[in-house]
Design a protein around this motif. Structure first.
Motif, short mmCIF file in Angstrom:
data_model
loop_
_atom_site.label_atom_id
_atom_site.label_comp_id
_atom_site.label_asym_id
_atom_site.label_seq_id
_atom_site.Cartn_x
_atom_site.Cartn_y
_atom_site.Cartn_z
N SER A 201 0.73 -1.34 0.01
CA SER A 201 -0.10 -0.02 0.10
C SER A 201 0.82 1.09 -0.02
O SER A 201 0.59 2.32 -0.53
CB SER A 201 -0.92 -0.10 1.10
OG SER A 201 -0.15 -0.06 2.45
N ILE A 202 2.02 1.30 0.62
CA ILE A 202 2.94 2.06 0.62
C ILE A 202 3.52 2.57 -0.82
O ILE A 202 3.93 3.98 -1.03
CB ILE A 202 4.11 2.24 1.64
CG1 ILE A 202 4.76 3.44 1.95
CG2 ILE A 202 5.01 1.17 0.93
CD1 ILE A 202 5.71 3.56 2.97
N VAL A 203 3.60 1.68 -1.68
CA VAL A 203 4.08 1.98 -3.11
C VAL A 203 3.09 2.45 -3.98
O VAL A 203 1.93 1.96 -4.18
CB VAL A 203 4.45 0.61 -3.78
CG1 VAL A 203 5.29 0.97 -4.96
CG2 VAL A 203 5.94 -0.01 -2.58
N GLN A 204 3.44 3.52 -4.67
CA GLN A 204 2.48 4.11 -5.81
C GLN A 204 2.60 3.46 -7.09
O GLN A 204 3.28 4.19 -8.13
CB GLN A 204 2.64 5.68 -5.68
CG GLN A 204 2.59 6.47 -4.32
CD GLN A 204 2.50 7.83 -4.62
OE1 GLN A 204 1.62 8.64 -4.60
NE2 GLN A 204 3.90 8.15 -4.34
N TRP A 205 2.01 2.53 -7.26
CA TRP A 205 2.26 1.63 -8.44
C TRP A 205 1.84 2.24 -9.66
O TRP A 205 2.36 1.96 -10.77
CB TRP A 205 1.65 0.07 -8.19
CG TRP A 205 1.96 -0.54 -6.94
CD1 TRP A 205 1.45 -0.85 -6.28
CD2 TRP A 205 3.05 -1.67 -7.03
NE1 TRP A 205 1.97 -1.83 -5.05
CE2 TRP A 205 3.33 -2.00 -5.82
CE3 TRP A 205 4.24 -1.43 -7.92
CZ2 TRP A 205 4.37 -2.70 -5.36
CZ3 TRP A 205 5.45 -2.08 -7.58
CH2 TRP A 205 5.36 -2.99 -6.16
N GLN A 206 0.63 3.01 -9.84
CA GLN A 206 0.18 3.63 -10.67
C GLN A 206 1.20 4.69 -11.58
O GLN A 206 1.62 4.55 -12.53
CB GLN A 206 -1.02 4.23 -10.87
CG GLN A 206 -1.81 4.78 -12.13
CD GLN A 206 -1.98 3.81 -13.16
OE1 GLN A 206 -2.68 2.48 -12.74
NE2 GLN A 206 -1.49 3.84 -14.42
N LYS A 207 1.67 5.37 -10.42
CA LYS A 207 2.71 6.43 -10.81
C LYS A 207 4.07 5.88 -11.36
O LYS A 207 4.69 6.24 -12.29
CB LYS A 207 3.00 7.52 -9.43
CG LYS A 207 1.59 8.32 -9.20
CD LYS A 207 2.06 9.29 -8.17
CE LYS A 207 0.88 10.28 -7.96
NZ LYS A 207 1.48 11.18 -6.65
N ILE A 208 4.47 4.64 -10.65
CA ILE A 208 5.62 4.05 -10.95
C ILE A 208 5.43 3.62 -12.51
O ILE A 208 6.55 3.56 -13.44
CB ILE A 208 5.96 2.87 -10.07
CG1 ILE A 208 6.26 3.49 -8.76
CG2 ILE A 208 6.87 2.15 -10.74
CD1 ILE A 208 6.51 2.50 -7.77
N PHE A 209 4.20 2.88 -12.65
CA PHE A 209 4.12 2.50 -14.18
C PHE A 209 3.99 3.37 -15.30
O PHE A 209 4.62 3.46 -16.24
CB PHE A 209 2.74 1.68 -14.26
CG PHE A 209 2.42 0.97 -15.44
CD1 PHE A 209 2.80 -0.04 -15.74
CD2 PHE A 209 1.19 1.77 -16.40
CE1 PHE A 209 2.75 -0.70 -17.24
CE2 PHE A 209 1.11 1.24 -17.70
CZ PHE A 209 1.83 0.08 -17.99
N ASP A 210 3.31 4.83 -14.67
CA ASP A 210 3.18 5.74 -16.08
C ASP A 210 4.60 6.49 -16.00
O ASP A 210 4.90 6.91 -17.23
CB ASP A 210 1.96 6.67 -15.34
CG ASP A 210 0.80 6.05 -15.33
OD1 ASP A 210 0.62 5.25 -15.99
OD2 ASP A 210 0.00 6.57 -14.71
N LYS A 211 5.24 6.82 -14.90
CA LYS A 211 6.34 7.72 -15.02
C LYS A 211 7.66 7.15 -15.12
O LYS A 211 8.88 7.72 -15.46
CB LYS A 211 6.49 8.99 -14.07
CG LYS A 211 5.29 9.98 -14.19
CD LYS A 211 5.76 11.04 -13.52
CE LYS A 211 5.24 12.28 -14.17
NZ LYS A 211 5.47 13.47 -13.62
#
Length: 332
Positions: A124-134
């Protein structure tokens, strides 16, 4: 005024060490081709690159913001998380440097943040969507863009200069390669120099020394100096890989690869994407080589590099997760 803890001091110190290591690890990205084509001596090329890496690191903060806010939730970060993340990235960088593998310092750092963050607070602490996009999408498409643009640009140059004698065009492309190598050095600092800025900013925010996730001026200066000094130290093992083991470069090919790499990295920096300059310049060199003929590229080396790229994030994440557990055990 918040108390400065030993952990915070270690985070800042190791982030600057990471920047220094990033500098000598990634020196090859900017100068390998200009050395391989004997336009500059290694000493001249590395000195030039060090100065321009410093300058590039001072001009923007979009990538630093992505590192500080776009990998893990900054509100759940701590000095221990950031320290473990940097340890994971440094460990992987040193391993790949020892073996002369052009892996990605950028994605080692991202992997470190993911591993340390998950060790602290789970997925939950990891921002997976931002990591994927950017991060993930640019990771995949930036070397492909380097390959395609390098292939097209080299093909265009070959078409227009096919009837020109190398003794006529060689001196011109040697001069142009100085400019392309300088541009590559500058954009390397602009993108890679910001990663440690993001790490230190995240640590300062987690410790409540700054109220917003914005890069302080002193952090920019310190990271730019560390990057410039690291670049000046040089990474001769990786220079040998990029400059000689992929294909034998002529000045026109060095110019094309560097121009391609610089343009892709400049675009990524504009959008705040923490791309790998190693991936991009290597993809560009492959594209330039493929424009000559596919057999000119040593594809076995390419496969080894791709394997290193694929395992960089999980490997550094694993080391960082273990480092977090160890630090927590020691500091209890």
């Amino acid at each position: 005024m918040h108390e400065i803890t030993l952990l915070l001091v270690l985070v800042v110190a190791l982030a600057l060490v990471f920047d220094f290591i990033n500098g000598f690890h990634d020196t090859a990205n900017a100068v390998a081709t200009v050395i391989a084509t004997r336009v500059l001596t290694p000493r001249q090329a590395i000195l030039m690159s060090g100065i321009l890496n410093f300058a590039g690191a001072m001009v923007a903060t979009a990538v630093a913001t992505t590192i500080a806010k776009g990998v893990i939730d900054p509100k759940q970060a701590s000095e221990t998380v950031v320290l473990a993340a940097v340890l994971g990235a440094i460990t992987w960088n040193l391993v790949t440097w020892v073996y002369g593998i052009p892996s990605s310092s950028s994605h080692a750092l991202v992997g470190g943040l993911i591993g340390a963050g998950m060790a602290k607070g789970g997925e939950s602490i990891v921002q997976w969507q931002k990591i994927f996009d950017k991060i993930i999408l640019p990771l995949i498409f930036s070397p492909i863009a380097g390959f395609i643009i390098g292939l097209i640009l080299m093909s265009i140059i070959t078409f227009f200069f096919a009837r020109s004698h190398p003794l006529q065009t060689g001196p011109w492309f040697k001069k142009l390669q100085l400019l392309s190598s300088a541009a590559m050095s500058f954009v390397h600092g602009q993108n890679d120099g910001q990663k440690s800025m993001g790490i230190i900013t995240l640590a300062l925010f987690a410790h409540h020394i700054i109220s917003k996730v914005e890069v302080p001026v002193l952090v920019k200066v310190a990271c730019a100096i560390a990057m410039g000094l690291g670049t000046s130290a040089g990474g001769y093992r990786i220079i040998a890989t990029v400059g000689h083991r992929i294909l034998r470069l002529e000045p026109v090919q060095g110019f094309t690869a560097e121009t391609t790499g610089a343009s892709v990295i400049l675009t990524a920096s504009h959008f705040g994407w923490p791309v790998s300059t190693t991936h991009i310049i290597t993809g560009s060199v492959f594209g330039v080589g493929a424009a000559r003929r596919l057999s000119a590229v040593r594809w076995k080396v390419a496969i080894q590099m791709v394997c290193a790229w694929v395992i960089t994030i999980p490997a550094s994440a694993l080391v960082a997760g273990l480092a977090y557990k160890l630090i927590n055990t020691v500091t209890r």
